[in-house]
Motif scaffolding. Sequence first.
Motif, short mmCIF file in Angstrom:
data_model
loop_
_atom_site.label_atom_id
_atom_site.label_comp_id
_atom_site.label_asym_id
_atom_site.label_seq_id
_atom_site.Cartn_x
_atom_site.Cartn_y
_atom_site.Cartn_z
N LYS A 33 42.72 43.09 72.52
CA LYS A 33 43.66 43.28 73.63
C LYS A 33 43.04 44.24 74.64
O LYS A 33 42.61 45.34 74.28
CB LYS A 33 44.99 43.83 73.12
N SER A 35 42.37 46.90 77.62
CA SER A 35 42.95 48.20 77.91
C SER A 35 42.98 48.44 79.43
O SER A 35 42.21 47.83 80.18
CB SER A 35 42.15 49.32 77.24
N THR A 65 46.07 52.46 78.00
CA THR A 65 47.05 51.63 77.32
C THR A 65 46.53 50.21 77.14
O THR A 65 45.83 49.68 78.01
CB THR A 65 48.37 51.58 78.11
N GLN A 66 46.86 49.64 76.00
CA GLN A 66 46.47 48.26 75.73
C GLN A 66 47.53 47.29 76.23
O GLN A 66 48.73 47.59 76.21
CB GLN A 66 46.25 48.05 74.23
N GLN A 67 47.07 46.14 76.67
CA GLN A 67 47.95 45.11 77.20
C GLN A 67 48.06 43.99 76.17
O GLN A 67 47.09 43.29 75.90
CB GLN A 67 47.40 44.57 78.53
N PHE A 68 49.25 43.81 75.58
CA PHE A 68 49.43 42.87 74.47
C PHE A 68 49.89 41.50 74.97
O PHE A 68 50.78 40.88 74.39
CB PHE A 68 50.43 43.43 73.46
N ASN A 363 57.55 49.26 70.42
CA ASN A 363 56.57 49.70 71.42
C ASN A 363 55.16 49.51 70.89
O ASN A 363 54.54 50.45 70.38
CB ASN A 363 56.80 51.17 71.77
N GLN A 365 52.42 49.33 72.36
CA GLN A 365 51.44 50.18 73.04
C GLN A 365 51.35 51.56 72.40
O GLN A 365 50.40 52.29 72.66
CB GLN A 365 51.77 50.30 74.52
N GLN A 369 45.01 52.80 67.58
CA GLN A 369 43.87 51.91 67.39
C GLN A 369 42.95 52.47 66.31
O GLN A 369 42.59 53.64 66.33
CB GLN A 369 43.10 51.76 68.70
N TRP A 375 45.40 48.10 63.94
CA TRP A 375 46.27 49.17 64.44
C TRP A 375 47.02 49.78 63.27
O TRP A 375 47.24 49.13 62.24
CB TRP A 375 47.28 48.63 65.45
N ALA A 381 55.36 54.11 68.23
CA ALA A 381 55.51 52.66 68.16
C ALA A 381 56.84 52.24 67.55
O ALA A 381 57.33 51.14 67.82
CB ALA A 381 54.36 52.05 67.35
#
Length: 443
Positions: A33, A35, A65-68, A363, A365, A369, A375, A381
Amino acid sequence: MPFRIGLSGLNAAAADLEVTGNNIANTATVGFKESRAEFADVFSQAYGGISKTAIGSGVRLAATTQQFSQGNIEYTENALDLAINGQGFFVLNDDGGRVYSRAGAFQINRDGYVVNTSGQRLQVYEPVDKGVTDTKFNTGQLTDLQLEFGDNAPASTEEVMATLNLVSDALPPADETGAAVTVVDVTNPDSYNYSTSVTIYDSLGTPRTMTMYFLKTGSGGPPADDIVSDPLKWKVYMELDGLTTGATTPGQEFDLEFDSNGQLVDPTGPLVPDFPIADYEPTNGATIGGIDPITGDPVPIQVDVSGLTQYGTQYSVSDLSQNGYTTGRLSGFDVDQTGVVFARYSNGQSGVLGKVALANFKNPQGLQQLGDNNWAETYAAGDPVFGDPGTSNLGLIQSGGLEASNVDIAEELVNLITAQRNYQANAKTITTADEVTQTIINI
């Protein structure tokens, strides 16, 4: 102060370059994913001070932040390559700990467990009745998915289903003297009107051929022209192949009667031929038929003839099936879109080994990691919510496919150019500040 502002801009641009470079480096990483670098301005002010002329102090990296978002699903020829089409994470057992992943490139280790490249075991719901296709699952507990490589046990035939049509205007065949045949001789095809066979299986999986011989009921002759039939009556003889010399097969003859519409009216239930299996080759000690659930005694085969009809002028078989099967060799594994893992066998049977469990977070994000596409849970989260694929907001499972990285390489290359320009511009801020300082020194 301008030097510090310019330096903060250089650090921010460098971080942006690193994030973009990491995205590009993982373009081919399964389940990766992308970032995004997020920045915040730095504004220094004395306590209680209010000023409309205050100047900011630069910039800082606020978060990465990661984009899922969903990655494309690329199809493979490996049934254990799994992709999640929608939300959710695979649950993995990491030496007693629990981690989560979107990368579904699984394989089998030496002990038969389904693992990823790091040896972490895929977690599933265990079936209540293992090997039964319509089983329920123990959704209250997760367990490691272990594939079984043994043979599939045979099952004795308990029921034969016959759906066929007999000729309505048939006459009994004539014997050598021209008289109507009243007893079937299985070695003489002229002693019956029609026959059909089905393969059945004993309790050890040995195939045996059961043949049904149909004889029109009648009388008369000789001569053969004087033979008359009972229009709505037949006899059926059931014979099992492999009878040993001198043995007899009692109870194989049954009467059939139809109404004027060609529908069977007698018998009203299934036929129950009693084959003394000990008199048949191979004499392997097996049984044929079911087992009484109360007494444990053998129950003979039941032949369902409710589908027999007497129409028209042609013999035809619409269905002649049975519910037994022989020993099966493992031929492969399948995973359906709801996550149910099946073992396929050469005898056409399949057994359920488990159901893939998915987890989701309020959440994502906020997850930590860990590297290796994994994760870990965090307070930010939220607690994991486990469920079946395709239920609630969880996605479906795509077997034979892998979720590709969601990195848009064209967008990342543009970001590289932007970050490079930002770096150059901030460097220019430092250069300009240096020139101003040098001018002041030269006064």
